[in-house]
Design a protein around this motif. Structure first.
Motif, PDB file in Angstrom:
ATOM      1  N   SER A 193      71.906  33.181 105.090  1.00 46.65           N
ATOM      2  CA  SER A 193      72.713  32.129 104.487  1.00 46.65           C
ATOM      3  C   SER A 193      74.185  32.504 104.584  1.00 46.65           C
ATOM      4  O   SER A 193      74.550  33.529 105.167  1.00 46.65           O
ATOM      5  CB  SER A 193      72.317  31.942 103.019  1.00 46.65           C
ATOM      6  OG  SER A 193      72.859  32.992 102.223  1.00 46.65           O
ATOM      7  N   PRO A 202      71.914  27.994 100.785  1.00 49.13           N
ATOM      8  CA  PRO A 202      70.488  28.030 100.439  1.00 49.13           C
ATOM      9  C   PRO A 202      69.846  26.652 100.418  1.00 49.13           C
ATOM     10  O   PRO A 202      68.694  26.501 100.853  1.00 49.13           O
ATOM     11  CB  PRO A 202      70.501  28.693  99.059  1.00 49.13           C
ATOM     12  CG  PRO A 202      71.672  29.618  99.099  1.00 49.13           C
ATOM     13  CD  PRO A 202      72.713  28.846  99.874  1.00 49.13           C
ATOM     14  N   ALA A 203      70.555  25.638  99.930  1.00 50.82           N
ATOM     15  CA  ALA A 203      69.986  24.285  99.899  1.00 50.82           C
ATOM     16  C   ALA A 203      69.697  23.776 101.301  1.00 50.82           C
ATOM     17  O   ALA A 203      68.648  23.142 101.549  1.00 50.82           O
ATOM     18  CB  ALA A 203      70.943  23.336  99.168  1.00 50.82           C
ATOM     19  N   GLU A 204      70.584  24.036 102.237  1.00 53.38           N
ATOM     20  CA  GLU A 204      70.370  23.585 103.613  1.00 53.38           C
ATOM     21  C   GLU A 204      69.189  24.317 104.248  1.00 53.38           C
ATOM     22  O   GLU A 204      68.379  23.711 104.968  1.00 53.38           O
ATOM     23  CB  GLU A 204      71.639  23.803 104.436  1.00 53.38           C
ATOM     24  CG  GLU A 204      72.772  22.863 104.040  1.00 53.38           C
ATOM     25  CD  GLU A 204      74.106  23.237 104.658  1.00 53.38           C
ATOM     26  OE1 GLU A 204      74.943  22.337 104.855  1.00 53.38           O
ATOM     27  OE2 GLU A 204      74.330  24.442 104.949  1.00 53.38           O
ATOM     28  N   ALA A 206      66.590  25.655 102.656  1.00 59.39           N
ATOM     29  CA  ALA A 206      65.355  25.186 102.030  1.00 59.39           C
ATOM     30  C   ALA A 206      64.924  23.837 102.605  1.00 59.39           C
ATOM     31  O   ALA A 206      63.729  23.602 102.847  1.00 59.39           O
ATOM     32  CB  ALA A 206      65.539  25.085 100.520  1.00 59.39           C
ATOM     33  N   ALA A 207      65.877  22.948 102.838  1.00 60.54           N
ATOM     34  CA  ALA A 207      65.539  21.650 103.427  1.00 60.54           C
ATOM     35  C   ALA A 207      64.978  21.820 104.840  1.00 60.54           C
ATOM     36  O   ALA A 207      63.998  21.158 105.213  1.00 60.54           O
ATOM     37  CB  ALA A 207      66.777  20.756 103.447  1.00 60.54           C
ATOM     38  N   TRP A 231      68.955  30.894  94.894  1.00 59.68           N
ATOM     39  CA  TRP A 231      67.748  30.275  95.429  1.00 59.68           C
ATOM     40  C   TRP A 231      66.920  29.590  94.359  1.00 59.68           C
ATOM     41  O   TRP A 231      65.968  28.872  94.671  1.00 59.68           O
ATOM     42  CB  TRP A 231      66.894  31.327  96.133  1.00 59.68           C
ATOM     43  CG  TRP A 231      67.449  31.769  97.444  1.00 59.68           C
ATOM     44  CD1 TRP A 231      68.094  32.944  97.716  1.00 59.68           C
ATOM     45  CD2 TRP A 231      67.410  31.046  98.674  1.00 59.68           C
ATOM     46  NE1 TRP A 231      68.463  32.994  99.040  1.00 59.68           N
ATOM     47  CE2 TRP A 231      68.054  31.849  99.660  1.00 59.68           C
ATOM     48  CE3 TRP A 231      66.886  29.799  99.057  1.00 59.68           C
ATOM     49  CZ2 TRP A 231      68.192  31.434 100.978  1.00 59.68           C
ATOM     50  CZ3 TRP A 231      67.027  29.398 100.379  1.00 59.68           C
ATOM     51  CH2 TRP A 231      67.674  30.208 101.323  1.00 59.68           C
ATOM     52  N   ASP A 233      67.266  27.071  92.347  1.00 58.13           N
ATOM     53  CA  ASP A 233      67.185  25.612  92.343  1.00 58.13           C
ATOM     54  C   ASP A 233      66.503  25.046  93.586  1.00 58.13           C
ATOM     55  O   ASP A 233      66.254  23.829  93.648  1.00 58.13           O
ATOM     56  CB  ASP A 233      68.591  25.003  92.236  1.00 58.13           C
ATOM     57  CG  ASP A 233      69.256  25.309  90.902  1.00 58.13           C
ATOM     58  OD1 ASP A 233      68.538  25.648  89.953  1.00 58.13           O
ATOM     59  OD2 ASP A 233      70.497  25.227  90.829  1.00 58.13           O
ATOM     60  N   GLN A 234      66.213  25.903  94.574  1.00 56.31           N
ATOM     61  CA  GLN A 234      65.652  25.406  95.836  1.00 56.31           C
ATOM     62  C   GLN A 234      64.139  25.555  95.910  1.00 56.31           C
ATOM     63  O   GLN A 234      63.504  24.974  96.786  1.00 56.31           O
ATOM     64  CB  GLN A 234      66.299  26.140  97.021  1.00 56.31           C
ATOM     65  CG  GLN A 234      67.814  26.125  97.004  1.00 56.31           C
ATOM     66  CD  GLN A 234      68.389  24.732  96.819  1.00 56.31           C
ATOM     67  OE1 GLN A 234      67.880  23.758  97.384  1.00 56.31           O
ATOM     68  NE2 GLN A 234      69.445  24.630  96.024  1.00 56.31           N
TER      69      GLN A 234
END
Length: 502
Positions: A193, A202-204, A206-207, A231, A233-234
């Protein structure tokens, strides 16, 4: 602003507790807060060729500091063909010191950033928020490569005075996702990341993991654990997020896979220092697996030189399939042969990961597919450690691989089929999602069977009959069509072995 020449001079140096490291003279500030609320010091120097792995710049931090900010630059002159140019990494240790073990560790960005800050309530990605206490802090310089003419650098340190904020209490992703009970789960355990040299949040990531059909991932930023709280929230019922680090030494990289939240693993040693065993045990004490990464990669410092005595698994396939992966696969297969001569229980399983950093690096190419009792950290790790896994280039590729004896005996990937040496054994591979690929069965003698090319549908079943006398183990490979004559095509998938015999 105060400026100072700060090159390596013999009288300014002393050896620290870390291997192959030197410390320069201190950068000092006033004892009290100035009226303007900030103080800045700039130091310059030149690191010669043959510099130690780590050079520390002490910074005397007075009381009352709210934020410490560091910016740096260095020259990158042209060099002769075939000669490495300048590359200078950077990180930070606080007043607790630079001793190996990392008690004072506050962050590392390698060569990914030209500046960073730390405060009690926030920090640049790669760095850990926390109080800015008075004492001697250290900027850590890592001259990764130095050009023949040396490495001139400039560092600017700015202290901002004021009341410190409150350090957030970290939250971490759960060690369990919903799962499907005992099932095959897909994962990618080597991802970067923006907390190291990646460019994705991290959000990207996880998606992208969800889009790639993954059930689990592992955070593995270079030489820092700063991403761990980010991480939380993901994660979700559909995605298990394990926490770790890519421990990036000068003699190879190792993925700490699934360590306890907040675990930092030091990386400041070489194979000649005889310290890797200590940190491998530290990874395991923190609940993680020790996985040497891309062992035959060609980048400086990437080739694995610590041996495999401490490995729980080996990353044989890293990212897009390349010749160094082919070498790693062959090397791992030779290790399987050696295990047959001794205790087959000591064999080391293989896995594959994407090592994705930024667009267009695909997450989940390749991915390790693990038979686990549930979608939990411990169950996935146990499946990897036991070798109950195969590696596939994408979610499209699925396979089933087994061996059966004459009396109903049966074994799957990572297992042992216990039959007499001359008893007939039927090896069976069922494949979907691999159009125009061929299957190969590899044993301790080498490739003993190659199937016809699978149809355009990508589905098919391949069987082969052998005995334990003829094949001490058998593993399966799916290969794309070869581009050059007799050379095998790139992998589409491969399995860990099934061992044959009592």
């Amino acid at each position: 602003m105060c400026e100072d020449d700060h090159g390596i001079g013999r009288r300014a140096l002393f050896v620290t507790g870390a291997a192959a490291a030197l410390t320069l003279g201190s950068v000092s500030f006033a004892s009290g807060a100035p009226a303007a609320g900030q103080e800045t010091r700039t130091v310059r120097g030149t690191l010669p060729t043959g510099s130690p792995d780590f050079v520390y710049v002490p910074v005397e931090v007075p009381s009352g500091v709210q934020e410490l900010h560091v910016a740096y630059t260095y020259e990158k002159p042209a060099v002769p063909a075939g000669t490495p140019g300048n590359a200078l990494d950077i990180g930070l240790f606080d007043e607790r010191g630079t001793e190996l073990g990392g008690k004072g560790f506050r962050g590392w960005s390698g060569g990914a950033r030209t500046e960073f800050f730390v405060r009690a309530d926030d920090a640049t990605p790669g760095y850990v928020p926390g109080p800015v206490r008075p004492g001697t802090w250290h900027i850590a310089l890592g001259p990764y490569t130095v050009a023949p003419g040396g490495l001139p650098y400039e560092i600017t340190v700015t202290l901002t005075y004021g009341e410190q904020g409150r350090t957030p209490r970290p939250g971490y992703p759960p060690a369990r996702a919903k799962g499907r009970g005992r099932a095959w789960y897909r994962g990618d355990c080597h991802l970067h990341s923006w907390h190291s040299d990646g460019r994705r949040t991290p959000a990207e990531i996880a998606a992208l993991a969800r889009a790639a059909g993954l059930d689990f991932i592992n955070s593995s930023d270079h030489n820092t654990h700063s991403a761990h709280p980010h991480w939380a929230d993901q994660a979700g019922d559909d995605l298990l997020i394990m926490l770790g680090e890519e421990v990036t030494t000068r003699n190879g990289h190792v993925v700490a896979l699934g360590t306890d939240p907040g675990t930092f693993v030091d990386w400041r040693y070489r194979a000649r220092d005889n310290r890797f065993g200590r940190y491998a045990r530290e990874i395991r004490r923190a609940g993680g697996l020790v996985v040497p990464a891309h062992p035959h990669a060609t980048c400086v410092g990437c080739n694995w030189k610590f041996g495999f005595g401490e490995a729980d698994a080996i990353e044989v396939w890293n990212g897009a399939y390349t010749p160094d992966d082919e070498v790693a696969l062959a090397d791992w297969d030779s290790m399987l042969v050696a295990s047959v001569r001794g205790d087959a229980r000591s064999w080391i399983p293989a896995m594959g990961n994407s090592d994705a950093h930024r667009d267009p690096d695909p997450v989940g190419t390749p991915q390790t597919v693990v038979l686990a009792d549930d979608l939990t950290r411990e169950a996935v790790q146990e499946g990897i450690r036991a070798g109950r896994s195969y590696v596939a280039e994408s979610k499209s590729v699925s396979l089933s691989f087994s061996a059966a004896g004459p009396k109903g005996e049966h074994a799957g990937i990572g297992g042992r089929l216990r039959v007499a040496g001359d008893a007939p054994v039927t090896v069976r591979l069922e494949v979907t999602g691999a159009p125009r690929c061929s299957a190969r069965f590899v044993t301790d003698q080498g490739v003993l069977f190659t199937s016809a090319v699978l149809p355009v549908s990508g589905s098919g079943t391949v069987e082969w009959r052998t005995t334990a006398q003829y094949a001490a183990y058998v593993r399966a490979e799916l290969r794309h069509e070869a581009a050059l004559g007799p050379l095998p095509g790139p992998l589409a998938a491969f399995t860990n072995p099934i061992f044959l015999g009592a």
